[in-house]
Every structure is written in C-alpha cells, then in structure tokens.
Design a protein around this motif. Structure first.
Motif, PDB file in Angstrom:
ATOM      1  N   ILE A  29       0.764  -1.214   0.171  1.00 24.44           N
ATOM      2  CA  ILE A  29      -0.021   0.007  -0.136  1.00 24.44           C
ATOM      3  C   ILE A  29       0.824   1.380  -0.088  1.00 24.44           C
ATOM      4  CG2 ILE A  29      -1.783   1.345   1.037  1.00 24.44           C
ATOM      5  CD1 ILE A  29      -3.080  -1.084   1.962  1.00 24.44           C
ATOM      6  N   CYS A  30       0.318   2.528  -0.651  1.00 24.24           N
ATOM      7  CA  CYS A  30       1.070   3.978  -0.781  1.00 24.24           C
ATOM      8  C   CYS A  30       0.090   5.027  -0.552  1.00 24.24           C
ATOM      9  CB  CYS A  30       1.277   4.137  -2.246  1.00 24.24           C
ATOM     10  SG  CYS A  30       1.938   5.534  -2.886  1.00 24.24           S
ATOM     11  N   PHE A  31       0.695   5.983   0.246  1.00 21.90           N
ATOM     12  CA  PHE A  31      -0.162   6.925   0.961  1.00 21.90           C
ATOM     13  C   PHE A  31      -0.846   7.661  -0.489  1.00 21.90           C
ATOM     14  CE2 PHE A  31       2.833   7.088   4.547  1.00 21.90           C
ATOM     15  CZ  PHE A  31       1.700   7.028   5.274  1.00 21.90           C
ATOM     16  N   ALA A  32      -2.253   7.859   0.095  1.00 13.84           N
ATOM     17  CA  ALA A  32      -3.409   8.410  -0.818  1.00 13.84           C
ATOM     18  C   ALA A  32      -2.775  10.036  -0.774  1.00 13.84           C
ATOM     19  CB  ALA A  32      -4.741   8.286  -0.389  1.00 13.84           C
ATOM     20  N   GLN A  33      -2.830  10.631  -1.834  1.00 16.32           N
ATOM     21  CA  GLN A  33      -2.889  12.033  -1.597  1.00 16.32           C
ATOM     22  C   GLN A  33      -3.948  12.627  -1.460  1.00 16.32           C
ATOM     23  OE1 GLN A  33       0.547  13.160  -2.352  1.00 16.32           O
ATOM     24  NE2 GLN A  33       0.855  10.910  -2.109  1.00 16.32           N
ATOM     25  N   SER A  34      -4.365  12.758  -0.043  1.00 21.53           N
ATOM     26  CA  SER A  34      -5.865  13.042   0.061  1.00 21.53           C
ATOM     27  C   SER A  34      -5.492  14.498   0.901  1.00 21.53           C
ATOM     28  CB  SER A  34      -6.423  11.946   1.215  1.00 21.53           C
ATOM     29  OG  SER A  34      -7.498  12.660   1.746  1.00 21.53           O
ATOM     30  N   ILE A  35      -6.283  15.475   0.804  1.00 22.80           N
ATOM     31  CA  ILE A  35      -6.136  16.692   1.398  1.00 22.80           C
ATOM     32  C   ILE A  35      -6.368  16.614   2.888  1.00 22.80           C
ATOM     33  CG2 ILE A  35      -6.470  17.952  -0.675  1.00 22.80           C
ATOM     34  CD1 ILE A  35      -9.503  18.415   0.341  1.00 22.80           C
ATOM     35  N   PRO A  36      -5.881  17.450   3.575  1.00 16.67           N
ATOM     36  CA  PRO A  36      -6.277  17.316   5.142  1.00 16.67           C
ATOM     37  C   PRO A  36      -7.639  17.488   5.381  1.00 16.67           C
ATOM     38  CG  PRO A  36      -4.398  18.717   4.910  1.00 16.67           C
ATOM     39  CD  PRO A  36      -4.843  18.514   3.499  1.00 16.67           C
ATOM     40  N   LEU A  37      -8.246  16.917   6.471  1.00 15.41           N
ATOM     41  CA  LEU A  37      -9.624  16.908   6.725  1.00 15.41           C
ATOM     42  C   LEU A  37     -10.015  18.624   7.285  1.00 15.41           C
ATOM     43  CD1 LEU A  37     -12.481  15.661   7.518  1.00 15.41           C
ATOM     44  CD2 LEU A  37     -11.726  15.679   9.869  1.00 15.41           C
ATOM     45  N   THR A 225     -19.017  24.149  -0.591  1.00 18.10           N
ATOM     46  CA  THR A 225     -18.651  24.541  -2.177  1.00 18.10           C
ATOM     47  C   THR A 225     -18.074  23.218  -2.518  1.00 18.10           C
ATOM     48  OG1 THR A 225     -17.878  26.587  -1.469  1.00 18.10           O
ATOM     49  CG2 THR A 225     -17.030  25.713  -3.525  1.00 18.10           C
ATOM     50  N   ILE A 226     -18.192  22.637  -3.635  1.00 17.24           N
ATOM     51  CA  ILE A 226     -17.948  21.455  -4.233  1.00 17.24           C
ATOM     52  C   ILE A 226     -16.873  21.863  -5.702  1.00 17.24           C
ATOM     53  CG2 ILE A 226     -18.577  19.193  -5.277  1.00 17.24           C
ATOM     54  CD1 ILE A 226     -20.927  19.414  -3.496  1.00 17.24           C
ATOM     55  N   TYR A 227     -15.923  20.880  -5.617  1.00 21.35           N
ATOM     56  CA  TYR A 227     -14.812  21.243  -6.778  1.00 21.35           C
ATOM     57  C   TYR A 227     -14.077  19.915  -7.136  1.00 21.35           C
ATOM     58  CZ  TYR A 227     -11.531  22.169  -3.086  1.00 21.35           C
ATOM     59  OH  TYR A 227     -10.720  21.893  -2.072  1.00 21.35           O
ATOM     60  N   PRO A 228     -13.610  19.692  -8.346  1.00 19.48           N
ATOM     61  CA  PRO A 228     -12.549  18.343  -8.721  1.00 19.48           C
ATOM     62  C   PRO A 228     -11.688  18.531  -7.869  1.00 19.48           C
ATOM     63  CG  PRO A 228     -13.614  19.593 -10.707  1.00 19.48           C
ATOM     64  CD  PRO A 228     -14.042  20.570  -9.540  1.00 19.48           C
ATOM     65  N   VAL A 229     -11.321  17.139  -7.402  1.00 19.48           N
ATOM     66  CA  VAL A 229     -10.106  17.273  -6.477  1.00 19.48           C
ATOM     67  C   VAL A 229      -8.832  17.614  -6.951  1.00 19.48           C
ATOM     68  CG1 VAL A 229      -9.329  14.637  -7.075  1.00 19.48           C
ATOM     69  CG2 VAL A 229      -8.954  15.585  -4.806  1.00 19.48           C
ATOM     70  N   ASN A 230      -8.576  17.842  -8.233  1.00 18.68           N
ATOM     71  CA  ASN A 230      -7.505  18.156  -9.046  1.00 18.68           C
ATOM     72  C   ASN A 230      -7.300  19.755  -9.449  1.00 18.68           C
ATOM     73  OD1 ASN A 230      -6.137  15.827  -8.489  1.00 18.68           O
ATOM     74  ND2 ASN A 230      -6.979  14.828 -10.198  1.00 18.68           N
ATOM     75  N   ASN A 231      -8.917  20.302  -9.289  1.00 21.80           N
ATOM     76  CA  ASN A 231      -9.002  21.574  -9.759  1.00 21.80           C
ATOM     77  C   ASN A 231      -9.951  22.431  -8.835  1.00 21.80           C
ATOM     78  OD1 ASN A 231      -9.145  23.972 -11.314  1.00 21.80           O
ATOM     79  ND2 ASN A 231     -10.234  22.888 -12.982  1.00 21.80           N
ATOM     80  N   PRO A 232      -9.151  22.888  -7.753  1.00 25.62           N
ATOM     81  CA  PRO A 232      -9.949  23.741  -6.824  1.00 25.62           C
ATOM     82  C   PRO A 232     -10.639  25.174  -7.299  1.00 25.62           C
ATOM     83  CG  PRO A 232      -7.702  23.110  -5.886  1.00 25.62           C
ATOM     84  CD  PRO A 232      -7.623  22.745  -7.353  1.00 25.62           C
ATOM     85  N   ASP A 372     -10.306   4.573  -3.207  1.00 25.50           N
ATOM     86  CA  ASP A 372     -11.121   5.589  -3.967  1.00 25.50           C
ATOM     87  C   ASP A 372     -10.560   6.219  -5.023  1.00 25.50           C
ATOM     88  OD1 ASP A 372     -12.836   5.424  -1.756  1.00 25.50           O
ATOM     89  OD2 ASP A 372     -12.300   7.094  -0.711  1.00 25.50           O
ATOM     90  N   GLU A 373      -9.193   6.369  -4.884  1.00 31.40           N
ATOM     91  CA  GLU A 373      -8.467   7.066  -6.247  1.00 31.40           C
ATOM     92  C   GLU A 373      -8.173   6.073  -7.320  1.00 31.40           C
ATOM     93  OE1 GLU A 373      -4.732   7.981  -4.424  1.00 31.40           O
ATOM     94  OE2 GLU A 373      -5.750   9.516  -3.000  1.00 31.40           O
ATOM     95  N   ARG A 374      -8.076   4.802  -6.941  1.00 31.85           N
ATOM     96  CA  ARG A 374      -7.782   3.785  -7.987  1.00 31.85           C
ATOM     97  C   ARG A 374      -9.031   3.132  -8.679  1.00 31.85           C
ATOM     98  NH1 ARG A 374      -2.525   1.649  -7.996  1.00 31.85           N
ATOM     99  NH2 ARG A 374      -3.365   0.837  -9.981  1.00 31.85           N
ATOM    100  N   GLY A 375     -10.146   3.375  -8.047  1.00 27.94           N
ATOM    101  CA  GLY A 375     -11.493   2.459  -8.572  1.00 27.94           C
ATOM    102  C   GLY A 375     -11.422   1.021  -8.114  1.00 27.94           C
ATOM    103  N   LEU A 376     -10.717   0.717  -7.023  1.00 30.19           N
ATOM    104  CA  LEU A 376     -10.825  -0.523  -6.473  1.00 30.19           C
ATOM    105  C   LEU A 376     -12.035  -0.667  -5.483  1.00 30.19           C
ATOM    106  CD1 LEU A 376      -9.462  -3.563  -6.023  1.00 30.19           C
ATOM    107  CD2 LEU A 376      -8.233  -2.440  -3.971  1.00 30.19           C
ATOM    108  N   LEU A 377     -13.017  -1.618  -5.823  1.00 30.19           N
ATOM    109  CA  LEU A 377     -14.136  -1.777  -5.159  1.00 30.19           C
ATOM    110  C   LEU A 377     -13.964  -2.668  -3.994  1.00 30.19           C
ATOM    111  CD1 LEU A 377     -16.587  -2.595  -7.901  1.00 30.19           C
ATOM    112  CD2 LEU A 377     -15.977  -0.113  -6.719  1.00 30.19           C
ATOM    113  N   ILE A 378     -14.638  -2.198  -2.673  1.00 32.25           N
ATOM    114  CA  ILE A 378     -14.251  -2.572  -1.466  1.00 32.25           C
ATOM    115  C   ILE A 378     -15.595  -3.385  -0.751  1.00 32.25           C
ATOM    116  CG2 ILE A 378     -13.553  -2.106   1.012  1.00 32.25           C
ATOM    117  CD1 ILE A 378     -11.435  -0.478  -0.236  1.00 32.25           C
TER     118      ILE A 378
END
Length: 523
Positions: A29-37, A225-232, A372-378
């Motif tokens: 496993i590799c750290f997800a590039q998730s923004i801080p809560l 406010t909702i925006y794409p993760v890669n385009n704030p 979530d980022e890779r599309g792997l279903l859980i």
C-alpha cells in the motif's frame, strides 16, 4: 480464499469459457494524496513505549505491538509523546481534539498525567476533547495506557470476547494500530458529515452534525463548495443554507441538498473524485470552522437479483484480503503497508480482480483512500468474526456491544465511494459457528442501515438470513483439494435475490499452491 459474487458472473464464465490464471500475490500500500480534513497535526511516528513491568523503550505508531518480537507477549503497555500545539493563526481560539482511528482494545488517555478519558473497542475511531488541559504554543505530555483484548470488558475472565475483536483479537493485534491526529475545531464545529449521492435523482444530499461550544446561542450559515479534487478553482456547485440557530452546548443535524445534472460520475474505470469544502460562517461572514472531504458521485442499489451501479448491472469478481498472516502466528505484519498498496492494486487489476473484501476486520483509512483514487471496489467487513472461542461468551452482551461498535465503524467509512457494500459478519450462523440465529444476524444489518442505507449488506457464509442478499462459503465443503466445478453452483442461486459465494476453496495446506491456481482460474 478468493471472493466471487453474483450469479451473472457464473453465467458469463459458462458462455465464454474464459480462463484466468491467478498467481498468488503479496498484499501491499501507498499513501493516498488526500487533502487534510481540517487544521490538523499527525501524531504518527516514534513514541515512548513501556510494557507493564517492563523497561521504557520506543515504538512506531501506528503498529500492532506484537508485530515486534520483543513485545509479542505484552498484554498491557503505555505510550507517551510530547506534543506542542502550533503557535499559528489557524490554531488560535480553537477547540483541540485528539482523534484516534483505532486503538486495540482499551485506551485510557492522560494529559500531563491527568486522566481525561477511557475508550473501549478496537478497530473503530474515537476522539477526545483536550481543550481544557492544553494551551497553544505550549508543550504537553500525552499518555495512552493500552490494554489488549484479554481484559474486561472486551473479554470475560476466560478471555471469551464480549466485543467484536476480529481474528483472534483477544490474543494479539494490540496497540495504537491506526493513525492518530491532533485537530483544531471552531467553537461552532462540524462534528460529522454524511454525503449521499443519487444517480437516479441527480441529487446530492449532505447531513451535517453541528455542535455549538460557544457560551451563548449562535446564529450561522453552512456554505458547501464542491470542486474536482485536482482543480480547486473549478466550482461545480455551491449549496448555502438558510440562516440557522443552535443553543449553546447542543449538537444537531442539518441537511442540505441540491439537484446536480451534469455531474462527473465515479466508476471503477473512471474514479473521479470531488472535494466538498464546508465553511461555518457567522452573521458577519466570518469563518468559524472549515473542513474538507473527498467523495465520488455514484449510487448502488439492489433490484431483485441484480446489483445495480449507476443504473447498470454489475458483477463483482475479486478476492478476500487478509491484513495479517491468517493461521500463521510466526509470520508478522510486514506485507500490508502504506508504501506497498499501489503495487498490489496493480497486480489485482492485471488479473481482472476489481473488488476485495477486507476479511475479519475493517481496513485502515489510508487503504480505502487510495482505493477511492484507483477505482478498486471494497467490501468492508466488521470485526464480528466467528471462532469457537465465542461459543462460551454471553451472547446477549456480545450482540449488544456489536451494535454499539457498528455506529462508529459505519460513520467513519460511509463517505468512501469505493466501498460498495458492508459485510456485517462472518459465519456466525449456519455458515459455520451455528451460534447466532438468522434473526440475530439480520439485526446486525438492520443496525448498519441506521447509519448508512446507501449500500447493500452481505452476511458472509450464512446463506439467506431474510435480507436482500444471499452468501455461501465452500459450496463443496471446506476442502483441501479441488473436487468439483463452479458449474455445479447453479443450484445455490435464487432468482429473487442477489447470490454470491464469498469463500470457495482453502489456499493453504498440502494443496495450497495448487488451490491458489484454481482460485485464479475460477475467478
């Protein structure tokens, strides 16, 4: 033990005669590039560690302490760390909370040697308000006294679990096992956010749990406010509440919703993620609290014997995933790490495996983030796991505690788009243990739906318990070698419900390697 779900897949295999050879793989496993809560500080890293009646040493957090040979027999230990709240504007005039993603299994929290909280239950998150005990810019000592799953109330005096413990959790997998955070909240704070997306209604609904820690009644608005993760900079939609009011000291849930026609859907082949930035603002439009959450817009439902995903029937093909070495105590937890997960997902996808069931206990958040980022279903499974040591426990107490355990588990995970269903338990009834009745097992699913009704619930290996799904284990019995064929499994199928086989052949023993080949071939 590999995972095969739904009759449509068996039909496809019969018509196409497709054969896929699966070579056994090592979980990674590799750290997800998730923004801080929110404004937060990770407390992961090196902590002082003192076993009961032992010498002070050090340990990495998070980790199971029995993963380290010299601590393998420790049952009770203390963690300590010196922490400073940053003297920065974003930390000023805030409330401060410790957030533990999981501590197995009893945690007593001390600030500067003052006891402030106790938590029971492993694999689930909890938070502790430390505002009265700390000051910005000053150091404080955090001590976490941890007892393993052999102590009351997690287990009775004979070590029979009274709470969900997962696979032999009353004997091992103890300590601060998942991430730890120090977080700053506004005096009017967002305590929880529940994001619900509907493909059929083209609508998003968000339930915000808001708490008022001001000493007076407070008036405010919620701005989402909702925006794409890669385009704030690209705002997709914005939702603004009417003026709201909340008495001091109270917590209340407020719901916002909006139609959303041109949304970019989240799918396994296109795992498109959005961010929802939520601000709590006062009458002067000053921001009191802010949080960020990622999500994907998609909807899952059951239509008779069809599992529907964004309006299309979906068949789930995949594998069980064990976070530790099942049945082999000598193999430590060295395979499932944040550095190696992406490589395992690559190998899963190469073998056309698109779903994994985290078997016997829930997954850490960082693992689901990258799914979530890779599309792997859980298929996210609870720690309500059948083993013979449960047979002598107090069933009424166990079920009651299991239902208490379910709430924080579901609330912590329900915003992940990759989680396609909940696995309420494993083989507690007719599947193997014959301990719980169908009604008792189904009551666990009913409890899950109190906190999330957007996903189906599966009952692993216990057949038809009276819900919308049916799941079998080992239709040819628990064999150490291949005796039959998946073509004979048609007899398991019912036309009015979703049917699946959650485990179908053992992967260890004298026929282990041969069976691993069969697992891949059948899937």
């Amino acid at each position: 033990m590999f995972f095969l779900l739904f009759y449509t897949f068996i039909t496809m295999i019969k018509k196409s005669r497709i054969i896929l050879v699966l070579i056994t793989f090592v979980p990674i496993i590799c750290f997800a590039q998730s923004i801080p809560l929110r404004t937060q500080l990770s407390l992961n890293g090196i902590w002082d560690f003192t076993p009961e009646n032992g010498k002070k040493s050090s340990i990495v957090v998070p980790e199971y302490w029995d993963a380290i040979p010299q601590f393998a027999d420790v049952k009770h230990a203390t963690y300590e760390k010196t922490i400073t709240i940053p003297n920065a504007p974003e930390w000023q005039n805030k409330d401060y909370y410790l957030y533990f993603e999981a501590v197995n299994f009893i945690a007593d929290i001390y600030i500067n040697n003052k006891h402030i909280s106790t938590h029971f239950g492993g694999w689930i998150p909890f938070q502790v308000d430390i505002t009265p005990y700390v000051k910005i810019g000053q150091k404080f000592n955090l001590k976490v006294d941890v007892k393993g799953g052999c102590y009351y109330p997690i287990a009775d005096t004979a070590k029979n679990p009274l709470w969900p413990v997962g696979f032999f959790g009353q004997n091992q997998r103890w300590g601060i096992i998942f991430d730890v955070w120090l977080r700053a909240y506004g005096k009017i704070k967002i305590s929880d956010t529940y994001i619900q997306t509907s493909y059929r209604n083209k609508e998003i609904k968000i339930d915000y749990t808001i708490s008022n820690n001001f000493k007076i009644i407070s008036n405010f608005k919620i701005i989402s406010t909702i925006y794409p993760v890669n385009n704030p900079a690209d705002t997709a939609i914005q939702i603004v509440s009417n003026p709201l009011s909340l008495n001091n000291g109270l917590t209340q849930t407020f719901s916002l919703s909006k139609k959303w026609e041109n949304v970019h859907l989240w799918t396994p082949d296109d795992p498109f993620l959005y961010v929802i930035k939520t601000d709590i603002v006062n009458n002067n439009n000053q921001i009191i609290d802010t949080e960020y959450r990622r999500f994907g817009f998609r909807e899952i439902w059951i239509d008779g014997n069809k599992y529907m995903f964004n309006g299309h029937r979906i068949t789930l093909m995949g594998t069980n995933f064990v976070q530790h070495s099942e049945f082999h105590y000598s193999q430590r937890y060295i395979y499932f790490t944040p550095e190696t997960w992406n490589s395992t997902i690559d190998r899963l996808f190469e073998r056309n495996l698109r779903v994994i069931r985290f078997h016997m206990q829930p997954a850490p958040q960082w693992a689901i983030d990258i799914a979530d980022e890779r599309g792997l279903l859980i298929i996210n499974e609870s720690a309500i796991y059948a083993r013979e040591y449960i047979l002598k426990t107090n069933k009424e107490a166990y079920i009651e505690n299991s239902k208490k355990w379910i709430k924080p588990w579901i609330e912590a995970n329900r915003n992940h788009p990759s989680i396609i269903s909940w696995s309420a338990e494993n083989e507690m009834g007719r599947g193997w243990l014959h301990w719980m009745t169908d009604a008792e097992i189904k009551s666990l699913g009913d409890e899950i739906r109190k906190y999330d009704n957007t996903r189906p619930v599966i009952y692993q290996g216990d057949g038809d318990v009276g819900d919308k799904t049916i799941n079998y284990h080992y239709p040819e019995t628990y064999a150490m070698s291949v005796k039959g064929s998946i073509y004979s499994w048609d007899t398991l199928v019912k036309n009015d419900k979703v049917c699946g086989v959650g485990e179908f052949i053992t992967h260890y023993g004298v026929h282990g390697l041969e069976n691993q080949w069969w697992q891949g071939t059948w899937v």
